[in-house]
Design a protein around this motif. Structure first.
Motif, mmCIF file in Angstrom:
data_model
loop_
_atom_site.group_PDB
_atom_site.id
_atom_site.type_symbol
_atom_site.label_atom_id
_atom_site.label_comp_id
_atom_site.label_asym_id
_atom_site.label_seq_id
_atom_site.Cartn_x
_atom_site.Cartn_y
_atom_site.Cartn_z
ATOM 1 N N CYS A 161 3.360 7.711 7.979
ATOM 2 C CA CYS A 161 2.513 8.166 6.869
ATOM 3 C C CYS A 161 3.240 8.239 5.536
ATOM 4 O O CYS A 161 2.611 8.532 4.521
ATOM 5 N N THR A 162 4.536 7.991 5.525
ATOM 6 C CA THR A 162 5.293 8.235 4.294
ATOM 7 C C THR A 162 6.101 7.034 3.807
ATOM 8 O O THR A 162 6.905 7.180 2.893
ATOM 9 N N SER A 163 5.889 5.866 4.385
ATOM 10 C CA SER A 163 6.769 4.749 4.057
ATOM 11 C C SER A 163 6.004 3.464 3.776
ATOM 12 O O SER A 163 5.020 3.138 4.449
ATOM 13 N N VAL A 164 6.513 2.706 2.786
ATOM 14 C CA VAL A 164 5.931 1.393 2.483
ATOM 15 C C VAL A 164 6.238 0.386 3.592
ATOM 16 O O VAL A 164 5.645 -0.699 3.622
ATOM 17 N N HIS A 165 7.149 0.709 4.491
ATOM 18 C CA HIS A 165 7.409 -0.178 5.623
ATOM 19 C C HIS A 165 6.215 -0.221 6.577
ATOM 20 O O HIS A 165 6.057 -1.168 7.344
ATOM 21 N N SER A 166 5.385 0.813 6.552
ATOM 22 C CA SER A 166 4.268 0.929 7.488
ATOM 23 C C SER A 166 3.117 0.022 7.081
ATOM 24 O O SER A 166 2.544 0.166 5.996
ATOM 25 N N ARG A 167 2.744 -0.905 7.967
ATOM 26 C CA ARG A 167 1.603 -1.780 7.685
ATOM 27 C C ARG A 167 0.311 -0.982 7.568
ATOM 28 O O ARG A 167 -0.577 -1.306 6.777
ATOM 29 N N ASN A 168 0.191 0.066 8.391
ATOM 30 C CA ASN A 168 -1.016 0.891 8.346
ATOM 31 C C ASN A 168 -1.117 1.617 7.009
ATOM 32 O O ASN A 168 -2.193 1.677 6.407
ATOM 33 N N TRP A 169 -0.021 2.161 6.537
ATOM 34 C CA TRP A 169 -0.002 2.828 5.228
ATOM 35 C C TRP A 169 -0.328 1.827 4.117
ATOM 36 O O TRP A 169 -1.123 2.121 3.222
ATOM 37 N N ARG A 170 0.273 0.645 4.179
ATOM 38 C CA ARG A 170 0.031 -0.356 3.127
ATOM 39 C C ARG A 170 -1.421 -0.800 3.110
ATOM 40 O O ARG A 170 -2.008 -0.980 2.038
ATOM 41 N N ALA A 171 -2.007 -0.973 4.294
ATOM 42 C CA ALA A 171 -3.416 -1.351 4.351
ATOM 43 C C ALA A 171 -4.286 -0.255 3.739
ATOM 44 O O ALA A 171 -5.209 -0.533 2.956
ATOM 45 N N GLY A 172 -4.010 0.992 4.090
ATOM 46 C CA GLY A 172 -4.759 2.103 3.516
ATOM 47 C C GLY A 172 -4.592 2.196 2.015
ATOM 48 O O GLY A 172 -5.560 2.468 1.279
ATOM 49 N N ASP A 173 -3.383 1.975 1.542
ATOM 50 C CA ASP A 173 -3.108 2.015 0.105
ATOM 51 C C ASP A 173 -3.982 1.000 -0.643
ATOM 52 O O ASP A 173 -4.558 1.301 -1.695
#
Length: 333
Positions: free
Chosen positions: A251-263
């Motif tokens: 939930c806290t990193s740009v490495h996360s594909r899920n976070w990037r998709a949500g962003d």
């Protein structure tokens, strides 16, 4: 002791785990579908699509022939997307010539059946061909593991000896493993945190700050725990590495594909466009649908998951979903 290990899946996570195993002195075979990618791994010792800044050890051998990759190995490590687990497991079952320890490092739930990955593997690989099934999960970005950043994750199995075996083959001075017997809790935490990570990305894309992120992660963890416990998980698992630990890192990193998709969703981009641009599987999207359906079946209250489902599948705007969440009736924590 040196072991022969087939890593099935040559994405960023599979490749990073192969690097750890090779460094620990094991015979590592990395299997993938793409001929050019395997040629690059064997000849240039790189995997630029997934780990562009990393040089692979020459000892890691790439295979496109699954039968050759798993021939006489001690361990088979599945690191393919959840949607491919069943089909690859069927192939493995038809090709195995001796029992092996089956490990997986995939994080998701199967669509339609809603089954965990270990359940799929148990269905497709007969008992006679597997010594045990072990889950490898926890807070871990592939890019950081490949760079030998300090990482700590969980080896979970109902077979304690197998969990310890997997712990032993992976452990070194930057990659630490803890064992756990709660397979359900570890797998549910691994899968469901991707939903919350999509939500965290949405908040960032909309311009919300740390207060909103903390609220989402905390209440999201409560939802993850409720659903996991309804299937028999130990609630304490969700405050461990494969629960809150994995939730924090995703939930806290740009490495996360899920976070990037949500962003990108928060910025107003359409989901089909986002998924096409990512070039890699975003497990949280499919897992949201599976969790939404599971929660309805089990009667488990998951308002955040429901809100993210509405955004992904019901054309509800992110701001509308957030307003609905924030204006629900008050309740105790």
């Amino acid at each position: 002791m040196k072991h022969s290990i087939a890593v099935l899946g040559a994405g960023s996570w599979g490749t990073s785990l192969a690097l750890v195993l090779e460094e620990n002195g094991h015979d590592v075979r990395l299997w993938g579908n793409h001929v050019e990618q395997m040629r690059e791994i064997n000849e240039a010792h790189t995997n630029k699509r997934y780990l562009p800044d990393v040089t692979l050890a020459a000892g890691i051998k790439g295979y496109t022939d699954l039968a050759e990759a798993i021939k006489d190995v001690d361990v088979i490590l599945f690191v393919v997307p959840t949607k491919a687990i069943r089909s690859v497991a069927k192939q493995v079952s038809s090709l195995l010539t001796k029992p092996a320890i089956i490990v997986h490092a995939s994080k998701g739930l199967e669509q339609d059946t809603h089954k965990r990955v270990s359940e799929i593997l148990a269905e497709e690989i007969p008992v006679a061909l597997r010594e045990a099934i072990v889950v490898l999960s926890g807070p871990s970005h592939a890019e950081e593991v490949a760079n030998k950043d300090i990482t700590t994750i969980t080896s979970a199995s109902e077979n304690e000896a197998a969990a310890k075996f997997v712990q032993d083959i992976f452990m070194n001075d930057y990659f630490r493993i803890y064992t756990n017997s709660d397979v359900i809790g570890v797998e549910m935490g691994a899968a469901l945190k991707n939903i919350i990570a999509v939500g965290a990305g949405v908040l960032h894309g909309l311009g919300y700050g740390d207060n909103a992120k903390a609220a989402l992660m905390t209440r999201g963890l409560a939802e993850i725990s409720r659903l996991g416990v309804s299937f028999g998980a130990n609630p304490l698992t969700f405050i461990g590495l494969s629960g809150v630990g994995d939730l924090i890192v995703t939930c806290t990193s740009v490495h996360s594909r899920n976070w990037r998709a949500g962003d990108m969703i928060g910025q107003g981009k359409a989901l089909p466009e986002i998924l096409e641009s990512m070039g890699m599987i975003v497990e949280g999207v499919a897992t949201t649908k599976a969790a939404y359906e599971l929660a309805a079946e089990k009667g488990v209250d998951m308002p955040i998951t429901n809100a993210i489902y509405d955004v992904l599948y019901q054309d509800v705007t992110a701001r509308e979903a957030i307003l609905h969440l924030m204006t629900r009736d008050g309740k105790s924590e």
